[in-house]
Design a protein around this motif. Sequence first.
Motif, PDB file in Angstrom:
ATOM      1  N   PRO A 178      25.662  19.633  57.293  1.00  0.00           N
ATOM      2  CA  PRO A 178      24.463  20.377  57.700  1.00  0.00           C
ATOM      3  C   PRO A 178      24.792  21.639  58.498  1.00  0.00           C
ATOM      4  O   PRO A 178      24.155  22.685  58.310  1.00  0.00           O
ATOM      5  N   PHE A 179      25.788  21.543  59.371  1.00  0.00           N
ATOM      6  CA  PHE A 179      26.124  22.688  60.216  1.00  0.00           C
ATOM      7  C   PHE A 179      26.769  23.795  59.393  1.00  0.00           C
ATOM      8  O   PHE A 179      26.418  24.978  59.530  1.00  0.00           O
ATOM      9  N   THR A 180      27.703  23.443  58.527  1.00  0.00           N
ATOM     10  CA  THR A 180      28.370  24.462  57.713  1.00  0.00           C
ATOM     11  C   THR A 180      27.387  25.099  56.728  1.00  0.00           C
ATOM     12  O   THR A 180      27.487  26.294  56.433  1.00  0.00           O
ATOM     13  N   SER A 181      26.437  24.313  56.221  1.00  0.00           N
ATOM     14  CA  SER A 181      25.414  24.883  55.334  1.00  0.00           C
ATOM     15  C   SER A 181      24.559  25.888  56.085  1.00  0.00           C
ATOM     16  O   SER A 181      24.190  26.954  55.550  1.00  0.00           O
ATOM     17  N   MET A 182      24.230  25.557  57.335  1.00  0.00           N
ATOM     18  CA  MET A 182      23.455  26.484  58.158  1.00  0.00           C
ATOM     19  C   MET A 182      24.221  27.788  58.367  1.00  0.00           C
ATOM     20  O   MET A 182      23.655  28.885  58.271  1.00  0.00           O
ATOM     21  N   LEU A 183      25.525  27.699  58.605  1.00  0.00           N
ATOM     22  CA  LEU A 183      26.328  28.905  58.794  1.00  0.00           C
ATOM     23  C   LEU A 183      26.384  29.749  57.515  1.00  0.00           C
ATOM     24  O   LEU A 183      26.343  30.985  57.576  1.00  0.00           O
TER      25      LEU A 183
ATOM     26  N   GLY B 124      19.562  30.021  63.631  1.00  0.00           N
ATOM     27  CA  GLY B 124      20.131  29.037  62.719  1.00  0.00           C
ATOM     28  C   GLY B 124      20.103  27.632  63.290  1.00  0.00           C
ATOM     29  O   GLY B 124      19.813  26.664  62.570  1.00  0.00           O
ATOM     30  N   LEU B 125      20.374  27.499  64.573  1.00  0.00           N
ATOM     31  CA  LEU B 125      20.363  26.174  65.197  1.00  0.00           C
ATOM     32  C   LEU B 125      18.966  25.555  65.161  1.00  0.00           C
ATOM     33  O   LEU B 125      18.821  24.336  65.012  1.00  0.00           O
ATOM     34  N   HIS B 126      17.947  26.380  65.293  1.00  0.00           N
ATOM     35  CA  HIS B 126      16.573  25.869  65.230  1.00  0.00           C
ATOM     36  C   HIS B 126      16.242  25.323  63.841  1.00  0.00           C
ATOM     37  O   HIS B 126      15.295  24.534  63.693  1.00  0.00           O
ATOM     38  N   GLN B 127      17.009  25.742  62.837  1.00  0.00           N
ATOM     39  CA  GLN B 127      16.756  25.277  61.476  1.00  0.00           C
ATOM     40  C   GLN B 127      17.370  23.903  61.197  1.00  0.00           C
ATOM     41  O   GLN B 127      17.022  23.268  60.198  1.00  0.00           O
ATOM     42  N   LEU B 128      18.277  23.444  62.047  1.00  0.00           N
ATOM     43  CA  LEU B 128      18.875  22.124  61.851  1.00  0.00           C
ATOM     44  C   LEU B 128      17.827  21.052  62.137  1.00  0.00           C
ATOM     45  O   LEU B 128      17.074  21.145  63.106  1.00  0.00           O
ATOM     46  N   ASP B 129      17.826  20.027  61.294  1.00  0.00           N
ATOM     47  CA  ASP B 129      16.753  19.035  61.405  1.00  0.00           C
ATOM     48  C   ASP B 129      17.047  17.990  62.481  1.00  0.00           C
ATOM     49  O   ASP B 129      18.159  17.886  63.022  1.00  0.00           O
ATOM     50  N   GLU B 130      16.035  17.195  62.754  1.00  0.00           N
ATOM     51  CA  GLU B 130      16.143  16.187  63.811  1.00  0.00           C
ATOM     52  C   GLU B 130      17.220  15.145  63.533  1.00  0.00           C
ATOM     53  O   GLU B 130      17.928  14.734  64.475  1.00  0.00           O
ATOM     54  N   PRO B 131      17.405  14.680  62.279  1.00  0.00           N
ATOM     55  CA  PRO B 131      18.486  13.711  62.029  1.00  0.00           C
ATOM     56  C   PRO B 131      19.861  14.242  62.447  1.00  0.00           C
ATOM     57  O   PRO B 131      20.697  13.465  62.929  1.00  0.00           O
ATOM     58  N   PHE B 132      20.103  15.542  62.247  1.00  0.00           N
ATOM     59  CA  PHE B 132      21.396  16.103  62.678  1.00  0.00           C
ATOM     60  C   PHE B 132      21.565  15.950  64.180  1.00  0.00           C
ATOM     61  O   PHE B 132      22.601  15.469  64.661  1.00  0.00           O
ATOM     62  N   TRP B 133      20.556  16.376  64.942  1.00  0.00           N
ATOM     63  CA  TRP B 133      20.670  16.311  66.395  1.00  0.00           C
ATOM     64  C   TRP B 133      20.768  14.877  66.886  1.00  0.00           C
ATOM     65  O   TRP B 133      21.531  14.581  67.817  1.00  0.00           O
ATOM     66  N   ASN B 134      20.035  13.975  66.260  1.00  0.00           N
ATOM     67  CA  ASN B 134      20.108  12.580  66.671  1.00  0.00           C
ATOM     68  C   ASN B 134      21.473  11.971  66.395  1.00  0.00           C
ATOM     69  O   ASN B 134      22.010  11.188  67.188  1.00  0.00           O
ATOM     70  N   HIS B 135      22.056  12.360  65.244  1.00  0.00           N
ATOM     71  CA  HIS B 135      23.337  11.778  64.847  1.00  0.00           C
ATOM     72  C   HIS B 135      24.490  12.276  65.735  1.00  0.00           C
ATOM     73  O   HIS B 135      25.379  11.505  66.109  1.00  0.00           O
ATOM     74  N   TYR B 136      24.454  13.590  66.079  1.00  0.00           N
ATOM     75  CA  TYR B 136      25.579  14.172  66.791  1.00  0.00           C
ATOM     76  C   TYR B 136      25.368  14.328  68.280  1.00  0.00           C
ATOM     77  O   TYR B 136      26.273  14.807  69.002  1.00  0.00           O
TER      78      TYR B 136
END
Length: 328
Positions: free
Chosen positions: A295-300, A313-325
Amino acid sequence: MQLPAFRQSVISAVQAATHARPLARLHLLYAPELADPLSLRESTARETALMHPPKPWRLRGDQLPRVITLDCRQVAAFLLETDPGLDDPLFEASISRAHAEVFGGAALDPTLRNDDPHATRRGVCGWIVSSDSAQAIAHRIGRFSHQHRNGPRWLRWHDPDRFEHIWPTLDAHWREVVLGDDATWVAPGAQGEIVCYASPAASEIASAPTDDKTNAEQLTPAHWAVIDHVPIVNDLRERWRGMLAEDGKPLPHDAIARLHSLVAQAREHGFDGGDLAIYVLTAVQLRPGATRSAPFTSMLQRLRAEGGDLRHGLHQLDEPFWNHYALP
């Protein structure tokens, strides 16, 4: 850390180094580039050796970093009880000053007076236990600080705020180039903890590859990458320290290494300035591997293709990403 605990840490480290070297002397590493808190610029009471920067740096003689041999017999022989260096009143005074610089905000900010931004912020840069003279130590560290890369560079390796970055990257021969074959440099580290940089054992030097011996005084691209990032990493370290302090947490012991790795990653992605800081200070709040995840590399990749800053770009990352990491 309160002064009594800091004092005991310094004394214990110096005593351990002294006991391992019965013929060694104790030296103070002092840098009055911005100020002279211990009034030593003009002092001739003790053996003193200066370190000179390469041209075109211009410093007055009294501003030069120096190695001062501590010996109470030169200033007050009646104080001698156990060891000439440990019983020198300048040793106690330097410990108190070092504590004030590390924990009391006494270290100077060169930018406030429009000084060289790379100037040494501390007056007290540590203590060296060595059988070498002050002159030999100053010559060795000073020579190591003179490097060439697109012209002469003065790296100020007498400054522990810089030296702590490069030391982990040095092999046995490099460490001997800096400290000689029988010395320990005691200095406050990133969090005020006492760090001991010691000469390598003879067995370490003998087992090092021949190529390392040949190029013992030639910095590698890896060394220069660390050197170039020192100011950025020191700034980010203080910002990270402030973030953790809000939760009552200390910096991790490997903070410098982690920050160097993340700054290098950010550079690989083409980030600089504010985006670089956001990248690093976001990454330190996530689990390892977050910035290498899909997810992070795709955002970049989207940022590179569509434009925009990293914060967007960070605001575009979804909640599952933040919860997982997210860190626990």
